[in-house]
Design a protein around this motif. Structure first.
Motif, PDB file in Angstrom:
ATOM      1  N   PHE A  90      65.014 -24.538  35.533  1.00  0.00           N
ATOM      2  CA  PHE A  90      64.144 -24.025  34.484  1.00  0.00           C
ATOM      3  C   PHE A  90      64.243 -22.508  34.432  1.00  0.00           C
ATOM      4  CE2 PHE A  90      62.511 -28.194  35.585  1.00  0.00           C
ATOM      5  CZ  PHE A  90      62.401 -28.760  34.320  1.00  0.00           C
ATOM      6  N   VAL A  91      64.437 -22.004  33.223  1.00  0.00           N
ATOM      7  CA  VAL A  91      64.742 -20.590  33.001  1.00  0.00           C
ATOM      8  C   VAL A  91      63.613 -19.958  32.199  1.00  0.00           C
ATOM      9  CG1 VAL A  91      66.358 -18.962  31.967  1.00  0.00           C
ATOM     10  CG2 VAL A  91      67.215 -21.066  33.036  1.00  0.00           C
ATOM     11  N   HIS A  92      63.105 -18.829  32.708  1.00  0.00           N
ATOM     12  CA  HIS A  92      62.109 -18.069  31.963  1.00  0.00           C
ATOM     13  C   HIS A  92      62.828 -17.159  30.975  1.00  0.00           C
ATOM     14  CE1 HIS A  92      59.014 -14.675  31.645  1.00  0.00           C
ATOM     15  NE2 HIS A  92      58.558 -15.698  30.937  1.00  0.00           N
ATOM     16  N   ASP A  93      62.795 -17.552  29.695  1.00  0.00           N
ATOM     17  CA  ASP A  93      63.512 -16.798  28.676  1.00  0.00           C
ATOM     18  C   ASP A  93      62.966 -17.216  27.317  1.00  0.00           C
ATOM     19  OD1 ASP A  93      65.293 -15.094  27.453  1.00  0.00           O
ATOM     20  OD2 ASP A  93      67.082 -15.974  28.349  1.00  0.00           O
ATOM     21  N   ASP A  94      63.274 -16.405  26.316  1.00  0.00           N
ATOM     22  CA  ASP A  94      62.931 -16.748  24.943  1.00  0.00           C
ATOM     23  C   ASP A  94      63.943 -17.770  24.449  1.00  0.00           C
ATOM     24  OD1 ASP A  94      62.216 -16.908  22.300  1.00  0.00           O
ATOM     25  OD2 ASP A  94      62.255 -14.742  21.947  1.00  0.00           O
ATOM     26  N   ALA A  95      63.462 -18.956  24.065  1.00  0.00           N
ATOM     27  CA  ALA A  95      64.376 -20.004  23.607  1.00  0.00           C
ATOM     28  C   ALA A  95      65.097 -19.615  22.324  1.00  0.00           C
ATOM     29  CB  ALA A  95      63.619 -21.313  23.410  1.00  0.00           C
ATOM     30  N   ALA A  96      64.500 -18.753  21.523  1.00  0.00           N
ATOM     31  CA  ALA A  96      65.150 -18.302  20.297  1.00  0.00           C
ATOM     32  C   ALA A  96      66.399 -17.510  20.650  1.00  0.00           C
ATOM     33  CB  ALA A  96      64.194 -17.437  19.477  1.00  0.00           C
ATOM     34  N   GLY A  97      67.545 -18.031  20.266  1.00  0.00           N
ATOM     35  CA  GLY A  97      68.798 -17.358  20.552  1.00  0.00           C
ATOM     36  C   GLY A  97      69.454 -17.776  21.850  1.00  0.00           C
ATOM     37  N   PHE A  98      68.812 -18.665  22.635  1.00  0.00           N
ATOM     38  CA  PHE A  98      69.392 -19.077  23.909  1.00  0.00           C
ATOM     39  C   PHE A  98      70.509 -20.089  23.669  1.00  0.00           C
ATOM     40  CE2 PHE A  98      69.954 -21.403  27.790  1.00  0.00           C
ATOM     41  CZ  PHE A  98      69.726 -20.476  28.800  1.00  0.00           C
ATOM     42  N   VAL A  99      71.674 -19.830  24.264  1.00  0.00           N
ATOM     43  CA  VAL A  99      72.819 -20.734  24.163  1.00  0.00           C
ATOM     44  C   VAL A  99      73.281 -21.067  25.578  1.00  0.00           C
ATOM     45  CG1 VAL A  99      75.187 -21.011  23.343  1.00  0.00           C
ATOM     46  CG2 VAL A  99      73.511 -19.768  21.943  1.00  0.00           C
ATOM     47  N   ALA A 100      73.521 -22.346  25.832  1.00  0.00           N
ATOM     48  CA  ALA A 100      73.961 -22.779  27.160  1.00  0.00           C
ATOM     49  C   ALA A 100      75.327 -22.190  27.485  1.00  0.00           C
ATOM     50  CB  ALA A 100      74.019 -24.298  27.218  1.00  0.00           C
ATOM     51  N   PRO A 101      75.526 -21.717  28.705  1.00  0.00           N
ATOM     52  CA  PRO A 101      76.841 -21.165  29.068  1.00  0.00           C
ATOM     53  C   PRO A 101      77.946 -22.209  29.030  1.00  0.00           C
ATOM     54  CG  PRO A 101      75.415 -21.337  31.000  1.00  0.00           C
ATOM     55  CD  PRO A 101      74.557 -21.602  29.804  1.00  0.00           C
ATOM     56  N   THR A 102      77.581 -23.483  29.257  1.00  0.00           N
ATOM     57  CA  THR A 102      78.531 -24.590  29.177  1.00  0.00           C
ATOM     58  C   THR A 102      77.965 -25.632  28.220  1.00  0.00           C
ATOM     59  OG1 THR A 102      79.220 -24.234  31.468  1.00  0.00           O
ATOM     60  CG2 THR A 102      79.771 -26.366  30.470  1.00  0.00           C
ATOM     61  N   PRO A 103      78.721 -26.093  27.224  1.00  0.00           N
ATOM     62  CA  PRO A 103      78.190 -27.059  26.252  1.00  0.00           C
ATOM     63  C   PRO A 103      77.654 -28.319  26.925  1.00  0.00           C
ATOM     64  CG  PRO A 103      80.260 -26.148  25.470  1.00  0.00           C
ATOM     65  CD  PRO A 103      80.092 -25.674  26.883  1.00  0.00           C
ATOM     66  N   VAL A 104      76.617 -28.890  26.320  1.00  0.00           N
ATOM     67  CA  VAL A 104      75.905 -30.026  26.895  1.00  0.00           C
ATOM     68  C   VAL A 104      76.051 -31.251  25.998  1.00  0.00           C
ATOM     69  CG1 VAL A 104      74.229 -28.558  28.085  1.00  0.00           C
ATOM     70  CG2 VAL A 104      73.738 -29.371  25.764  1.00  0.00           C
TER      71      VAL A 104
END
Length: 248
Positions: A90-104
């Protein structure tokens, strides 16, 4: 970067921060045919119940992203409780604009499409993290009647009818954006009740313990009005569901 305190006070005892019961969440995991080893990104994950229980039940791994430090703490505790802390993060970050480093394999935003300024932007954001042929999950409200009047709109807590569509319009909009709807699980009266009414209990127990807090007046005002507004308007006129999408 964090949620305003009132949101935490209102939903601090929720595991699912939407009008979904744990049973409906489990049903959703079943109908999308999750398989061990698949990966998932959950934007605006809240307390992480979806990711944690699906990891336990289906053997998936993944990442949840949220701005709430309180809810992320609950998510990490839940992962440890269910024995999946080695498979989910779990990552504390703004979900707006967040992109996974590896596609899921599965990318989700359940009930928080404001992160993309609406459904189109949220689908475009989620797709950036998705493997070709993967699934998008989007949770979104819709009007249960075609054209609610302004009293209904305001009673449901919104300013404009155009903030949401009706169910046929919402489903058709996915097609216009290039996505097939391949499954859906919709909230019902009971799941709405579990979401809304549990908030009143949390608000009241907090108020009893914190009568002199600076937010006490705001909480008292919400308790005075929320139950009647809910049964008069939101429960009758506002629907909600999770839609499973696959790129055409």
């Amino acid at each position: 970067m964090d949620l305003p305190r009132i949101f935490v006070i209102r939903e601090r005892n929720h595991r699912v921060h939407n009008p979904f019961t744990e049973q409906k969440l489990a049903l959703l995991g079943d109908v999308i045919r999750l398989r061990p080893g698949q990966t998932m990104l959950d934007l605006a994950c809240g307390s992480g119940e979806m990711l944690c229980t699906w990891s336990r039940d289906h053997g998936i791994s993944g990442t949840g992203v949220d701005i709430s430090t309180y809810f992320l703490g609950a998510a990490r505790a839940r992962a440890a409780e269910l024995g999946v802390a080695d498979r989910v993060a779990f990552v504390h970050d703004d979900a707006a604009g967040f992109v996974a480093p590896t596609p899921v394999d599965v990318a989700a935003c359940i009930g928080a499409t404001w992160i993309g300024d609406g459904v189109p932007g949220t689908l475009a954001l989620l797709e950036q993290s998705l493997v070709p042929g993967g699934l998008l999950l989007v949770g979104e409200p819709y009007w249960r009647i075609d054209s609610p009047d302004q009293a209904v709109v305001e009673g449901c807590g919104f300013t404009s009818r155009d903030e949401f569509d009706d169910l046929p319009g919402l489903v058709e909009s996915f097609g216009r954006l290039g996505w097939d709807v391949v499954e859906m699980v919709l909230a019902d009266g009971d799941s709405w009740d579990r979401y809304a009414a549990a908030q009143w209990f949390s608000l009241r127990t907090w108020l009893d313990a914190n009568p002199d807090d600076e937010l006490a007046g705001e909480v008292r005002a919400e308790l005075d009005t929320a139950p009647a507004l809910y049964v008069r308007y939101r429960r009758r006129y506002l629907g909600w569901g999770v839609f499973v999408l696959k790129r055409r």
